[in-house]
Write a protein that holds these residues in place. Sequence first.
Motif, short mmCIF file in Angstrom:
data_model
loop_
_atom_site.label_atom_id
_atom_site.label_comp_id
_atom_site.label_asym_id
_atom_site.label_seq_id
_atom_site.Cartn_x
_atom_site.Cartn_y
_atom_site.Cartn_z
N LYS A 245 0.41 -1.12 -0.19
CA LYS A 245 0.39 -0.46 0.18
C LYS A 245 0.58 1.09 -0.20
O LYS A 245 0.88 2.11 -0.14
CB LYS A 245 -1.10 0.06 1.08
CG LYS A 245 -1.83 -0.76 1.16
CD LYS A 245 -2.67 -1.08 2.34
CE LYS A 245 -2.17 -0.75 3.73
NZ LYS A 245 -1.31 -2.49 4.24
N SER A 246 2.10 1.34 0.64
CA SER A 246 3.06 2.62 0.91
C SER A 246 3.69 2.12 -0.44
O SER A 246 3.84 3.48 -0.68
CB SER A 246 3.57 2.47 1.99
OG SER A 246 2.30 2.10 2.99
N THR A 247 4.00 1.38 -0.36
CA THR A 247 4.44 1.38 -2.35
C THR A 247 3.77 1.61 -3.59
O THR A 247 4.42 2.84 -3.70
CB THR A 247 5.33 -0.01 -2.73
OG1 THR A 247 5.79 -0.28 -1.65
CG2 THR A 247 5.92 -0.09 -3.50
N LEU B 50 -2.67 9.46 2.24
CA LEU B 50 -2.89 9.21 3.32
C LEU B 50 -2.60 8.34 3.54
O LEU B 50 -3.06 7.46 3.12
CB LEU B 50 -4.00 9.73 4.01
CG LEU B 50 -4.64 11.22 3.37
CD1 LEU B 50 -6.26 11.43 4.04
CD2 LEU B 50 -4.79 12.30 4.66
N ASP B 51 -1.31 8.00 4.25
CA ASP B 51 -0.65 6.49 4.62
C ASP B 51 -1.19 6.24 5.99
O ASP B 51 -0.36 6.29 6.80
CB ASP B 51 1.09 6.37 4.25
CG ASP B 51 0.76 5.25 4.25
OD1 ASP B 51 0.47 3.99 4.27
OD2 ASP B 51 2.30 5.16 3.78
N GLU B 52 -1.93 5.50 6.37
CA GLU B 52 -2.85 5.08 7.82
C GLU B 52 -2.66 6.25 8.42
O GLU B 52 -1.62 6.20 9.68
CB GLU B 52 -1.83 3.87 7.89
CG GLU B 52 -1.76 2.82 7.13
CD GLU B 52 -1.41 1.36 8.32
OE1 GLU B 52 -0.85 1.45 9.01
OE2 GLU B 52 -0.94 1.04 6.56
N PRO B 53 -3.28 7.71 8.31
CA PRO B 53 -2.98 8.63 8.64
C PRO B 53 -3.49 8.85 10.45
O PRO B 53 -3.36 9.81 11.67
CB PRO B 53 -3.78 9.40 8.00
CG PRO B 53 -4.96 8.75 7.97
CD PRO B 53 -4.56 7.47 7.53
#
Lengths: 253, 352
Positions: A48-50, A170-173
Motif C-alpha cells: 500500500k505504501s509503495t 494519506l498513509d494510515e493517517p
Amino acid sequence: MSGTLLPSMYELHGVVKSYERRTVLRIAELDVLRGEVLALVGPSGVGKSTLLRLLNFLEAPNEGTLRFQGRAVGPDGAMPLALRRRVTTVFQRPILLNRTVRTNVAFGLDLRRGWRPWSANGRDDRVAEALERVGLNSLERQRARTLSGGEAQRVALARAMVLEPDVLLLDEPTANLDPYNVSLIEDIIRSLNQEKHTTVVLVTHNIFQARRLADRVGLLLDGSLVELAESEAFFDRPRDERTRAFVRGDMVY
Amino acid sequence: MACERSASERRVTVWWETTMPPVFGKEDWPRSFGDHGYHGAYECRRLFFLAGRDAGFFVACHRCTRASPCREIERNCDRVCAVVRELRPALSDHAYQGTTHRVCLGDEERRGEDTINEILRGFWQAIALIGSGDPVLRDIVGLTFHVSGVALAISAIIGIPLGALLGLTRFVGRRLLISLLYTGMGFPPVVVGLFVYLMLSRSGPLGSMGVPWIPALFTPAAMIVAQTVISFPLVAGFTMAAVMGVDPMLRQQVRALGATPLQAATAVLVEARIGVVVSMIAGFGSIISEVGAVMLVGGNIEGRTRVLTTAVVLETRKGDFDLAMALGIVLLALAFLVNLAMLTLQGRSFDE
Ligand SMILES: Nc1ncnc2c1ncn2[C@@H]1O[C@H](COP(=O)(O)OP(=O)(O)O)[C@@H](O)[C@H]1O
Ligand SMILES: [Mg+2]
C-alpha cells in the motif's frame, strides 16, 4: 492542464514495482477519479505504501505507465517536479521538522517560493487558515517536538492542506491515534474533499474508517488489486472470496 | 644541581646568541659587566643571557619585562656574576642550545616563586596584555584567527556538502571515501604538516611548478592549506554522522511536500544543525590548538607566521612562563568564546 478536466486523476496500466528483483507491486489497471475519496485497504506488507510512493512520484515504476492528469510517467521517464508539487502525502507517523508549528506548516510553501524570502505572497494568511482548519491556530509558535501525537498529526495534515494539492495521499493517517483525534481528522478530510474537491487516496487497515470516508474502496493483497468497488458494494456485496474474508475478519476484530 | 640552603632553584634556558632578538642596547649594558664587552643581550623574562665577546653565555637576573630596558640589573650584579661564573663552562658549549637548566639564586629571588604564583601571574599578565592591546599580541591573535578562520571556512565549504553527500546518497566508492575520511579524522597533524611541507617546498611537486596561486612555504597561506587538510575530514565526518542520524523518513516527507533534491538535502542538514555546528566546532578546535603543522609549514616567524600555539611553545622554551601562560589563557579564552558564539548562533538563528 486543468482546462482539460479528465474524469481520471490517475490512470495506471500494468504498473510493476520491484525491489532487488522482488516484485512488491503489480497493478494491472487502476483509475483514481477526480474528486473522489478512494480507500485502499489490506493487511500490512502488501504494498500500500509503495503504491502511494508511486502516486506521489517519489519513485518510478519498473514497468507500465502511470498517467497523472493525462501526463505519462513511465519506467524511464523523469518525474517532473511540477507533477510532484501537485500531490502530497501525510504519513502514518507525523514527521515534523524540529522547528515551530508555523515553520512546519509553511514549509511546502517556502519550497515553492524558492530563494525569494521577500515575497511572502500571503504565506502567513494561508498558514493561519490551514491551522484554523485543524483547530490548532493557538499553537502556531510552539515547537513541533512538544506536540502530542494527535496534534502533531493535525499539523502534518495542515502542512499538506496549505499547499492546496490536487491529490492528498494519506498513509494510515490515524493508525496510532486516540478515537477523539481520529474523528477530528476524519472530519477534516471529509470537509477538505467536499469544500475544495481535493482527490483523496486513503490507505488504512481500519475498514470502518474506509466505510465512513470512502466513495470507492480497493483491496490490495500481495501487491495486486483484488477488488475495487463502490464503498457500499465493497462491504455489502463483495465479489471476491478474499474480500469477503477480509471484510468479515476485520468485522470480528 | 643541589642548591645551598640560602638559594632557590630557577630554570633557565640556554639560547645561542643569534636565535633571540636583542632587547636592550649597549647603553643599558651594566657597567660592572664591562670587562666582558657588549655583544647583545638576550631576554629570558627574569633571567638574561648576556652574550660576551669571549664567547659563551652569561646569566643575569632581573624582573622587568621586555618593554622596559632593565636598570635593576646592576643592583643584582654580584650575585648574577657568581652564577655566571658557576655556569660558564657548561653554557659556553654549543650543544646546550635550547636546553633548560636549573641554577641557584639568592634568597631575594625566592619570594613567590612557586607554580601557583606563576599561574596567577600568567593570568594577570594575560589580562594586562589583552587590556593594553599589546600590538605583538594583537598581531598574533589576528593571524591565528585569520589562518584558522579561513581554514575553517574552506573546510566547511568542502566538508559539509561532502558529509551530506556521504550521509544521504549511495554510490560506488562511497565506502572507500568514508574509510579515507575516518583515517583523515585521526591523522596526526604533524604528519599533515610534513606532507604539506614536502608538497609546497620549492623542490616539491607543487612548489616546483611555479604556479602563482600555489602558496609558498612559511606564509600564512601555506598554514591555511595545512589546517584545511587537518580540519575538513572532521567537518565532513561529523556532518555525515549528524545527517545519518536524522530520521530517514524525513527526506521522503520533505520530497513529498515538493522539495527538489537540493532542497531535501538542505532540509536534512538544517534538521541536523546541532551536529553540523558541532562538526564546525570540532574542526575549529582541531586547528586553533594545533602546533606541529603550523610550526613546520609556517616556521613561527615573528610578525609573519607566528600564531598563538607556536608563540606558547617559543615562550615556554625561553623560560618565559608568564608570557606563555598569558598566551595560553588568551588561546583558551578565544576558543571558548568562538564555541560559545557558534552554539548561541545555532540556538537563535533558526525559528523566528
Ligand atoms: N525501499 C524498499 N526496499 C526493499 N523492499 C521494500 C522497500 N519498501 C518496501 N519494501 C517491501 O515492499 C513490501 C510492501 O511494503 P509496503 O508498501 O510498505 O507495504 P504496506 O504499506 O502495505 O504495509 C514489503 O514486503 C516491504 O518489505
Ligand atoms: Mg505502509
